[in-house]
Scaffold this motif. Structure first.
Motif, PDB file in Angstrom:
ATOM      1  N   LEU A   1      58.559   3.778 -43.362  1.00  0.00           N
ATOM      2  CA  LEU A   1      59.862   3.754 -43.000  1.00  0.00           C
ATOM      3  C   LEU A   1      60.008   4.232 -41.384  1.00  0.00           C
ATOM      4  O   LEU A   1      60.805   3.582 -40.835  1.00  0.00           O
ATOM      5  CB  LEU A   1      60.588   5.037 -43.695  1.00  0.00           C
ATOM      6  N   ALA A   2      58.989   4.989 -40.968  1.00  0.00           N
ATOM      7  CA  ALA A   2      59.142   5.299 -39.471  1.00  0.00           C
ATOM      8  C   ALA A   2      59.065   3.983 -38.500  1.00  0.00           C
ATOM      9  O   ALA A   2      59.601   3.720 -37.636  1.00  0.00           O
ATOM     10  CB  ALA A   2      58.118   6.427 -39.358  1.00  0.00           C
ATOM     11  N   GLU A   3      57.935   3.170 -39.100  1.00  0.00           N
ATOM     12  CA  GLU A   3      57.544   1.982 -38.510  1.00  0.00           C
ATOM     13  C   GLU A   3      58.719   1.036 -38.480  1.00  0.00           C
ATOM     14  O   GLU A   3      59.292   0.421 -37.464  1.00  0.00           O
ATOM     15  CB  GLU A   3      56.193   1.401 -38.825  1.00  0.00           C
ATOM     16  N   TRP A   4      59.561   0.965 -39.695  1.00  0.00           N
ATOM     17  CA  TRP A   4      60.618  -0.106 -39.794  1.00  0.00           C
ATOM     18  C   TRP A   4      61.779   0.565 -38.930  1.00  0.00           C
ATOM     19  O   TRP A   4      62.607  -0.230 -38.558  1.00  0.00           O
ATOM     20  CB  TRP A   4      60.942   0.165 -41.332  1.00  0.00           C
ATOM     21  N   LEU A   5      62.114   1.930 -38.941  1.00  0.00           N
ATOM     22  CA  LEU A   5      63.254   2.295 -38.141  1.00  0.00           C
ATOM     23  C   LEU A   5      63.294   2.071 -36.617  1.00  0.00           C
ATOM     24  O   LEU A   5      64.016   2.290 -35.864  1.00  0.00           O
ATOM     25  CB  LEU A   5      63.239   3.857 -38.467  1.00  0.00           C
ATOM     26  N   ARG A   6      61.924   1.469 -36.068  1.00  0.00           N
ATOM     27  CA  ARG A   6      61.560   1.248 -34.709  1.00  0.00           C
ATOM     28  C   ARG A   6      62.776   0.033 -34.446  1.00  0.00           C
ATOM     29  O   ARG A   6      63.147  -0.297 -33.317  1.00  0.00           O
ATOM     30  CB  ARG A   6      60.131   0.749 -34.402  1.00  0.00           C
ATOM     31  N   ASP A   7      63.194  -0.850 -35.602  1.00  0.00           N
ATOM     32  CA  ASP A   7      63.977  -1.958 -35.223  1.00  0.00           C
ATOM     33  C   ASP A   7      65.529  -1.278 -35.423  1.00  0.00           C
ATOM     34  O   ASP A   7      66.062  -0.907 -36.363  1.00  0.00           O
ATOM     35  CB  ASP A   7      64.023  -2.989 -36.486  1.00  0.00           C
ATOM     36  N   LYS A   8      66.071  -1.199 -34.333  1.00  0.00           N
ATOM     37  CA  LYS A   8      67.483  -0.434 -34.456  1.00  0.00           C
ATOM     38  C   LYS A   8      68.713  -1.272 -34.822  1.00  0.00           C
ATOM     39  O   LYS A   8      69.597  -1.004 -34.961  1.00  0.00           O
ATOM     40  CB  LYS A   8      67.769  -0.226 -32.919  1.00  0.00           C
ATOM     41  N   ARG A   9      68.147  -2.659 -35.161  1.00  0.00           N
ATOM     42  CA  ARG A   9      69.183  -3.638 -35.687  1.00  0.00           C
ATOM     43  C   ARG A   9      69.696  -3.297 -37.186  1.00  0.00           C
ATOM     44  O   ARG A   9      70.372  -3.632 -37.741  1.00  0.00           O
ATOM     45  CB  ARG A   9      68.790  -5.173 -35.599  1.00  0.00           C
TER      46      ARG A   9
END
Length: 491
Positions: free
Chosen positions: A304-312
């Motif tokens: 999830l943390a990795e995915w949250l790097r995408d601010k879109r």
């Protein structure tokens, strides 16, 4: 924002202040009583033109005064009318005494009334200001009338309903129709008061709207006027990349359906892109059911943390079928700086340690919406749920302040409340909306609105209304799947 009187909810205390302001401004208070009583008589004649007899039950206060005006008007129209009074009419004061004097009909003691076939009862015993249990003698009359199934037209609110909470104070008439004045009261829209009020008519007796608006708090009946200014971005023709990216987090292998319902609802409700975040063990079963909804492997907090790097990726739904426990807590705390719908298992995971969640919401600056039903509310806000002195509206408002989140307190009288104190009560939901998976669909609609940039309060209020409209369109045989199919564009 300006609202029409028909959108407003005014508490009994606010209405009392409005009445006083009207009198202080020079408006003749008896003229207002005459307008109220005439409106009641007109409603009774319109709804029951074939009545054999109108029986007007008059109380010891101004509600009784409305009844005496109505009785005289009914008699003047040529109808057969009988008047029964609680207490000694000679002890009435002020406008009520004036109304009694102007009524030329004889008055019989209330306890003598025996319902007859063909009667129509006009209930003018107690109004919205009732805040105590009814006297035993009145409760017996109510039970007698309800048992006879004689139709009742209520003045202001069926006697026995608390106008602030909607609760029954000992007993209550089950009215066919209620005529209230200037604005609806919480007791008209909160259960069981809403059910016992029958059809509701709000009549303008002549108090200037500015006086009503000056006293009314930010409490409304939910409808397009609450959120229309924010719904422009939800038009079907808006490009998908301008309508946000909604992510719904799935549970494990045997608990995937709820999240898919939320995702499907989010897509139909207007989110530009929807992705289902699924643990690896559930990825295959989710993939086999998805088409337009995308799939992403999200099994751990690190994923999830990795995915949250995408601010879109601006909006999440967490809870439907997700599972209760540490993983849900960890995920929720990571998402508080985004727009987040915390539903079902997501909320239940914080039955212990809720303070950490509330503090995180306050610090993170995201837009968080929580959607408890009655049981979930009692678990997450036990001290608020146990306070029987509060109305459902007041409980939702207290919970919103405590949690720093928008609260969607679900039920047949769903209340949406913001930390600021703003609140709306929804009245368009049909009874059959209480079907398995219905709440998952609602969570997805809220998520779609948040993804498209609506503020949390308006996003939730619009979603609750839209959810109810989908239930009406789907009909009595509605299932969660058909609810999704019947989500229509916002007006």
């Amino acid at each position: 924002m300006r609202y029409a009187l028909e959108d407003m909810l005014v508490t009994p205390a606010e209405m009392a202040a409005i009445d006083k302001d009207a009198a202080d401004s020079g408006i003749d208070s008896f003229s207002l009583m005459r307008s109220a009583g005439m409106a009641v008589s007109a409603a009774a004649l319109r709804l029951f033109p074939a009545a054999s007899r109108f029986v007007v039950l008059c109380g010891p206060g101004n509600n009784g005064g409305d009844g005496y005006v109505a009785a005289e008007a009914l008699a003047g129209s040529g109808a057969q009318v009988a008047v029964y009074a609680l207490g000694d009419p000679n002890k009435l004061r002020g406008d009520a005494a004036k109304a009694r004097s102007a009524c030329r009909l004889g008055v019989i003691d209330l306890e003598a009334y025996q319902p007859q076939s063909g009667d129509i009862v006009v209930d003018a015993l107690f109004g919205a200001g009732l805040a105590r249990d009814l006297p035993d003698a009145v409760q017996k009359i109510i039970e007698r009338v309800n048992a006879s199934r004689v139709p009742v037209v209520a003045v202001d609110l069926p006697s026995g309903i608390d106008g602030r909470t909607g609760e029954v104070r000992g007993a209550s008439f089950a009215a066919a129709h209620t005529v209230t004045f200037m604005a609806a009261k919480p007791g008209h829209v909160l259960m069981p008061g809403r059910e016992l009020s029958g059809t509701l008519e709000v009549f303008d007796i002549g108090i200037p709207a500015r006086l009503v608006a000056a006293r009314a708090s930010d409490l409304r009946i939910n409808g397009p006027a609450v959120w229309r200014q924010y719904s422009g971005g939800l038009r079907p023709g808006t490009h998908k990349y301008k309508r946000g990216h909604l992510a719904v987090l799935s549970g494990g292998l045997t608990s995937t359906g709820a999240a898919r319902l939320s995702a499907a609802a989010g897509l139909v409700a207007g989110a530009g892109l929807v992705t289902l975040g699924s643990p690896l063990e559930a990825a295959a079963v989710n993939a086999s059911h998805l088409t337009a909804v995308m799939l992403k492997e999200i099994g751990t907090a690190a994923d999830l943390a990795e995915w949250l790097r995408d601010k879109r990726l601006n909006t999440f739904v967490l809870g439907p079928g997700f599972g209760v426990g540490k993983k849900a807590r960890d995920f929720a705390l990571m998402l508080c700086d985004r727009a987040l719908v915390l539903d079902a298992d997501g909320m239940s995971s914080f039955q212990q340690g809720r303070e950490e969640l509330f503090q995180k919401i306050a610090e993170s600056g995201g837009q968080v919406v929580m959607t408890p039903h009655e049981g979930e509310f009692a678990r997450l806000f036990p001290e608020v749920g146990a306070d029987t002195s509060l109305s459902k509206i007041e409980r939702a408002q207290v919970a919103a302040r405590l949690s720093h989140a928008v609260i969607v307190y679900k039920g047949p009288d769903t209340v949406v409340a913001a930390p600021s104190g703003r609140a709306v009560v929804n009245v368009d939901a049909p009874a059959w909306l209480a079907t398995a998976g219905s709440g998952d669909v609602l969570a997805g609609i809220i998520g779609a609105h948040l993804a498209q940039g609506m503020p949390a309060f308006e996003a939730a209020a619009a979603a609750v209304w839209r959810h109810g409209e989908a239930g009406i369109r789907a009909g009595r045989t509605a299932t969660a799947e058909t609810l999704v199919e019947n989500i229509s564009p916002l007006p």
